[in-house]
Design a protein around this motif. Structure first.
Motif, PDB file in Angstrom:
ATOM      1  N   SER A  42     -85.509 -58.092  51.147  1.00  0.00           N
ATOM      2  CA  SER A  42     -85.349 -56.903  50.138  1.00  0.00           C
ATOM      3  C   SER A  42     -86.179 -56.873  49.008  1.00  0.00           C
ATOM      4  CB  SER A  42     -83.728 -57.164  49.522  1.00  0.00           C
ATOM      5  OG  SER A  42     -82.785 -57.067  50.566  1.00  0.00           O
ATOM      6  N   ILE A  43     -86.757 -57.935  48.465  1.00  0.00           N
ATOM      7  CA  ILE A  43     -87.717 -58.312  47.384  1.00  0.00           C
ATOM      8  C   ILE A  43     -88.802 -57.491  47.888  1.00  0.00           C
ATOM      9  CG2 ILE A  43     -89.135 -59.780  46.132  1.00  0.00           C
ATOM     10  CD1 ILE A  43     -86.200 -59.519  44.917  1.00  0.00           C
ATOM     11  N   ILE A  44     -89.613 -57.839  49.093  1.00  0.00           N
ATOM     12  CA  ILE A  44     -90.747 -57.410  49.783  1.00  0.00           C
ATOM     13  C   ILE A  44     -90.525 -55.856  49.656  1.00  0.00           C
ATOM     14  CG2 ILE A  44     -92.118 -57.221  51.728  1.00  0.00           C
ATOM     15  CD1 ILE A  44     -91.444 -60.137  52.186  1.00  0.00           C
ATOM     16  N   GLU A  45     -89.441 -55.429  50.263  1.00  0.00           N
ATOM     17  CA  GLU A  45     -89.189 -53.918  50.382  1.00  0.00           C
ATOM     18  C   GLU A  45     -89.295 -53.236  48.895  1.00  0.00           C
ATOM     19  OE1 GLU A  45     -85.290 -51.665  51.036  1.00  0.00           O
ATOM     20  OE2 GLU A  45     -86.134 -52.178  53.157  1.00  0.00           O
ATOM     21  N   ARG A  46     -88.554 -53.761  48.081  1.00  0.00           N
ATOM     22  CA  ARG A  46     -88.717 -53.498  46.519  1.00  0.00           C
ATOM     23  C   ARG A  46     -90.010 -53.181  45.854  1.00  0.00           C
ATOM     24  NH1 ARG A  46     -83.576 -55.813  43.399  1.00  0.00           N
ATOM     25  NH2 ARG A  46     -81.776 -55.036  44.934  1.00  0.00           N
ATOM     26  N   LEU A  47     -90.849 -54.291  46.127  1.00  0.00           N
ATOM     27  CA  LEU A  47     -92.195 -54.571  45.522  1.00  0.00           C
ATOM     28  C   LEU A  47     -93.253 -53.754  46.002  1.00  0.00           C
ATOM     29  CD1 LEU A  47     -91.765 -57.870  43.538  1.00  0.00           C
ATOM     30  CD2 LEU A  47     -90.921 -55.647  42.928  1.00  0.00           C
ATOM     31  N   THR A  48     -93.401 -54.384  47.330  1.00  0.00           N
ATOM     32  CA  THR A  48     -94.625 -53.964  48.049  1.00  0.00           C
ATOM     33  C   THR A  48     -94.896 -52.283  48.583  1.00  0.00           C
ATOM     34  OG1 THR A  48     -93.655 -54.512  50.382  1.00  0.00           O
ATOM     35  CG2 THR A  48     -94.810 -56.209  49.202  1.00  0.00           C
ATOM     36  N   LEU A  49     -93.921 -51.772  48.297  1.00  0.00           N
ATOM     37  CA  LEU A  49     -93.655 -50.235  48.662  1.00  0.00           C
ATOM     38  C   LEU A  49     -94.066 -49.373  47.254  1.00  0.00           C
ATOM     39  CD1 LEU A  49     -91.206 -49.929  51.546  1.00  0.00           C
ATOM     40  CD2 LEU A  49     -93.674 -50.112  51.571  1.00  0.00           C
ATOM     41  N   ARG A  50     -94.203 -50.360  46.061  1.00  0.00           N
ATOM     42  CA  ARG A  50     -94.278 -49.555  44.807  1.00  0.00           C
ATOM     43  C   ARG A  50     -95.597 -48.963  44.576  1.00  0.00           C
ATOM     44  NH1 ARG A  50     -91.717 -53.455  40.131  1.00  0.00           N
ATOM     45  NH2 ARG A  50     -93.647 -54.576  40.760  1.00  0.00           N
ATOM     46  N   ARG A  51     -95.762 -47.828  44.086  1.00  0.00           N
ATOM     47  CA  ARG A  51     -97.104 -47.271  43.963  1.00  0.00           C
ATOM     48  C   ARG A  51     -97.328 -46.562  42.811  1.00  0.00           C
ATOM     49  NH1 ARG A  51     -97.477 -50.044  47.785  1.00  0.00           N
ATOM     50  NH2 ARG A  51     -98.197 -49.442  49.948  1.00  0.00           N
ATOM     51  N   THR A  52     -98.327 -46.182  42.092  1.00  0.00           N
ATOM     52  CA  THR A  52     -98.775 -45.770  40.642  1.00  0.00           C
ATOM     53  C   THR A  52     -99.378 -44.514  41.077  1.00  0.00           C
ATOM     54  OG1 THR A  52     -97.995 -47.652  39.540  1.00  0.00           O
ATOM     55  CG2 THR A  52     -99.045 -45.765  38.225  1.00  0.00           C
TER      56      THR A  52
ATOM     57  N   MET B  23     -90.040 -45.521  49.862  1.00  0.00           N
ATOM     58  CA  MET B  23     -88.813 -45.418  50.352  1.00  0.00           C
ATOM     59  C   MET B  23     -87.734 -44.861  49.754  1.00  0.00           C
ATOM     60  SD  MET B  23     -86.714 -48.288  52.403  1.00  0.00           S
ATOM     61  CE  MET B  23     -87.816 -48.521  53.595  1.00  0.00           C
ATOM     62  N   TYR B  24     -87.648 -45.376  48.436  1.00  0.00           N
ATOM     63  CA  TYR B  24     -86.647 -44.851  47.652  1.00  0.00           C
ATOM     64  C   TYR B  24     -86.894 -43.719  46.531  1.00  0.00           C
ATOM     65  CZ  TYR B  24     -84.970 -49.446  48.764  1.00  0.00           C
ATOM     66  OH  TYR B  24     -84.351 -50.657  49.423  1.00  0.00           O
ATOM     67  N   LYS B  25     -88.324 -43.619  46.100  1.00  0.00           N
ATOM     68  CA  LYS B  25     -88.651 -42.313  45.506  1.00  0.00           C
ATOM     69  C   LYS B  25     -89.968 -42.011  45.934  1.00  0.00           C
ATOM     70  CE  LYS B  25     -89.638 -40.929  40.799  1.00  0.00           C
ATOM     71  NZ  LYS B  25     -89.942 -41.450  39.254  1.00  0.00           N
ATOM     72  N   PRO B  26     -90.046 -41.229  47.014  1.00  0.00           N
ATOM     73  CA  PRO B  26     -91.374 -41.073  47.695  1.00  0.00           C
ATOM     74  C   PRO B  26     -92.398 -39.859  46.841  1.00  0.00           C
ATOM     75  CG  PRO B  26     -89.730 -39.959  48.938  1.00  0.00           C
ATOM     76  CD  PRO B  26     -88.736 -40.981  48.046  1.00  0.00           C
ATOM     77  N   PRO B  27     -93.308 -39.629  46.936  1.00  0.00           N
ATOM     78  CA  PRO B  27     -94.131 -38.541  45.952  1.00  0.00           C
ATOM     79  C   PRO B  27     -93.904 -37.550  46.657  1.00  0.00           C
ATOM     80  CG  PRO B  27     -95.708 -39.862  47.608  1.00  0.00           C
ATOM     81  CD  PRO B  27     -94.400 -40.619  47.667  1.00  0.00           C
TER      82      PRO B  27
ATOM     83  N   ARG C 114     -98.602 -62.273  47.205  1.00  0.00           N
ATOM     84  CA  ARG C 114     -98.322 -62.664  45.778  1.00  0.00           C
ATOM     85  C   ARG C 114     -96.905 -62.516  45.751  1.00  0.00           C
ATOM     86  NH1 ARG C 114    -102.786 -60.523  41.501  1.00  0.00           N
ATOM     87  NH2 ARG C 114    -101.608 -61.632  40.187  1.00  0.00           N
ATOM     88  N   VAL C 115     -96.129 -61.728  46.332  1.00  0.00           N
ATOM     89  CA  VAL C 115     -94.736 -61.659  46.205  1.00  0.00           C
ATOM     90  C   VAL C 115     -94.031 -62.730  46.709  1.00  0.00           C
ATOM     91  CG1 VAL C 115     -92.672 -60.264  46.869  1.00  0.00           C
ATOM     92  CG2 VAL C 115     -94.673 -58.930  46.112  1.00  0.00           C
ATOM     93  N   LYS C 116     -94.312 -63.192  48.031  1.00  0.00           N
ATOM     94  CA  LYS C 116     -94.069 -64.384  48.624  1.00  0.00           C
ATOM     95  C   LYS C 116     -94.340 -65.658  47.988  1.00  0.00           C
ATOM     96  CE  LYS C 116     -94.131 -62.808  53.448  1.00  0.00           C
ATOM     97  NZ  LYS C 116     -94.701 -63.228  54.878  1.00  0.00           N
ATOM     98  N   PHE C 117     -95.311 -65.831  47.331  1.00  0.00           N
ATOM     99  CA  PHE C 117     -95.494 -66.862  46.430  1.00  0.00           C
ATOM    100  C   PHE C 117     -94.583 -66.859  45.172  1.00  0.00           C
ATOM    101  CE2 PHE C 117     -97.882 -68.811  42.811  1.00  0.00           C
ATOM    102  CZ  PHE C 117     -97.802 -70.072  43.087  1.00  0.00           C
TER     103      PHE C 117
END
Length: 479
Positions: A384-394, A405-409, A428-431
């Motif tokens: 769940s953490i990987i899904e939450r963080l690795t799919l974030r974009r700016t 996934m949750y808020k696509p452009p 880095r997230v896994k670490f």
């Protein structure tokens, strides 16, 4: 304090000392005892009361109809809490007591004990040193509203009252199968709780007064009296269904008697949220700060603000930011201590996240004198953490943040120019996750009263759990 000098500059040590040592509750209990006993020498009485140190010992009343299992639950609670069980039978069996002798004589003739005698026996028993030091559990007492009122006027005030309930048909069936061990007093049942040892089975006896007609008569008497007794305990009463396995009833009762009632003491929340990156600490802190006017103290944001303001500590922090390495704990502690000592944090309370992350940092925060009074661990699985963080974009043009996934452009054009923060790379997230869960057992051991919450659910559901843990008193894990 002089009200005209408000706002008062109260050192953080003062409310911390009061909450840690339960000063408000201590004074409230002493005042209550003074009004009940009205001693000639109040000072000596209060000193003796403090020496007894028994404000938190069990004071429990267990009520219920025949065959509801109240005696069994009371015996198990007595063993678990190392307290004293008071029943009509053991009260009148007391040796070297004129009152007990008179009660036995009356009981042998009339099969009941007059209320005046029974309450006198209770008072006499509660004055014994073991009841003073280890508390007491009243089994089936009071039997009438009159007894309940007299008990209250004598200053015998329970802290928890448990009422067991079950349908009459179930209770009659239970009573018919009841058997008693004459040696230990343990109660068994031919269907639900038959002892495995043959020697115990052979010595079991059928108790008197358990026929269907006698049980129905007792149930009728119980229903008439209990509706007048329960209003005497409006705020400390817990009704538990006895129509379930006895072990389940016991654990519900145990949980209740280990729960503190809401206190009138002034309470300033000092909340600590612990969890890995992506567990939702920042969102929960913002929700708490908004609803309860707490100061939202995010450690990372605090360091960034210090650098932006070019403060004395900010100048020390800047080189570490430029080299993208961790800021030393000693500098972080100074910035954090300075913020938490400010008047708004002391007066309104705070919610802290991002620090501490390991046991050394927890000791450092404790040494600064800023001890949280509520600690929550947000547990979220790695997937769940990987899904939450690795799919974030700016979006580098507008600064808008998206999640694939949750808020696509909204358009393909925006999606094409989105960038990922290097911190959100999967490695880095896994670490970070591995580092947090490596340190979390020591942190949980350090914060013994911490509450663990499943953070992998709707954010507002998580918030409700955190909120309930703040507004309700912490349970006594050991009485």
């Amino acid at each position: 304090m002089d009200a005209t000098s408000a706002p008062h500059r109260i050192p953080p040590e003062m409310p911390l000392y009061g909450e840690t040592n339960h000063v408000f509750e201590m004074m409230q209990n002493m005042l209550e005892q003074l009004l009940i006993h009205q001693p000639q020498d109040p000072i000596t009485f209060m000193i003796d009361h403090l020496h007894r140190d028994n404000d938190n010992v069990p004071r429990i009343v267990i009520l219920g109809p025949p065959a509801s299992g109240k005696t069994t639950i009371a015996m198990w609670l007595r063993k678990h809490l190392n307290s004293n069980l008071l029943t009509v039978e053991n009260l009148i069996a007391k040796e070297y007591s004129p009152q007990a002798a008179a009660a036995r004589k009356h009981y042998q003739k009339m099969k009941f004990v007059p209320s005046t005698l029974l309450i006198g026996l209770i008072e006499e028993r509660l004055s014994d040193e073991d009841c003073v030091q280890r508390g007491w559990i009243l089994d089936g007492i009071p039997e009438t509203r009159e007894q309940a009122l007299v008990i209250q006027t004598r200053g015998i005030i329970p802290r928890h009252v448990i009422m067991l309930s079950a349908p009459d048909t179930v209770l009659i069936e239970r009573n018919l199968g009841k058997r008693v061990d004459p040696q230990t007093g343990e109660i068994y049942h031919t269907t639900f709780d038959w002892p495995p040892a043959s020697e115990v089975q052979n010595r079991l006896v059928v108790p008197e007064g358990i026929s269907e007609l006698e049980t129905a008569q007792k149930l009728l008497e119980h229903h008439r009296s209990i509706v007048r007794i329960l209003p005497s305990y409006p705020k400390i009463l817990k009704v538990i269904s006895a129509d379930q396995p006895c072990v389940d009833v016991f654990y519900q009762a145990l949980t209740y008697v280990q729960t503190n009632h809401r206190s009138n003491a002034p309470f300033t929340p000092r909340v600590l949220l612990c969890g890995p990156a992506g567990s939702g600490k920042s969102l929960q802190a913002a929700l708490l700060a908004q609803k309860y006017s707490l100061l939202n103290v995010g450690c990372g944001q605090l360091l960034k603000e210090a650098v932006a303001e070019n403060s004395r500590y900010g100048q020390d922090i800047r080189p570490f930011f430029e080299k993208e390495i961790a800021v030393p704990d000693s500098i972080v502690a100074k910035v954090l201590g300075q913020r938490l000592s400010q008047h708004d944090c002391v007066q309104r309370g705070w919610v802290l996240h991002g620090f501490p992350r390991d046991l050394d940092q927890a000791h450092l925060l404790d040494h600064l004198g800023h001890k949280p009074n509520r600690v929550f661990f947000l547990n979220v699985p790695l997937d769940s953490i990987i899904e939450r963080l690795t799919l974030r974009r700016t979006d580098p043009v507008t600064g808008e943040r998206y999640h694939l996934m949750y808020k696509p452009p909204p358009t393909m054009e925006i999606q094409a120019r989105l960038l990922q923060n290097p911190k959100d790379a999967e490695e880095r997230v896994k670490f970070k996750m591995d580092l947090f869960y490596r340190n979390s057992p020591e942190l949980e051991k350090f914060y013994r009263q911490a509450i663990t919450i499943n953070g992998d659910q709707d954010p507002y559901t998580v918030f409700e759990y955190i909120e309930s843990g703040i507004i309700r008193p912490l349970p006594n894990k050991v009485l």
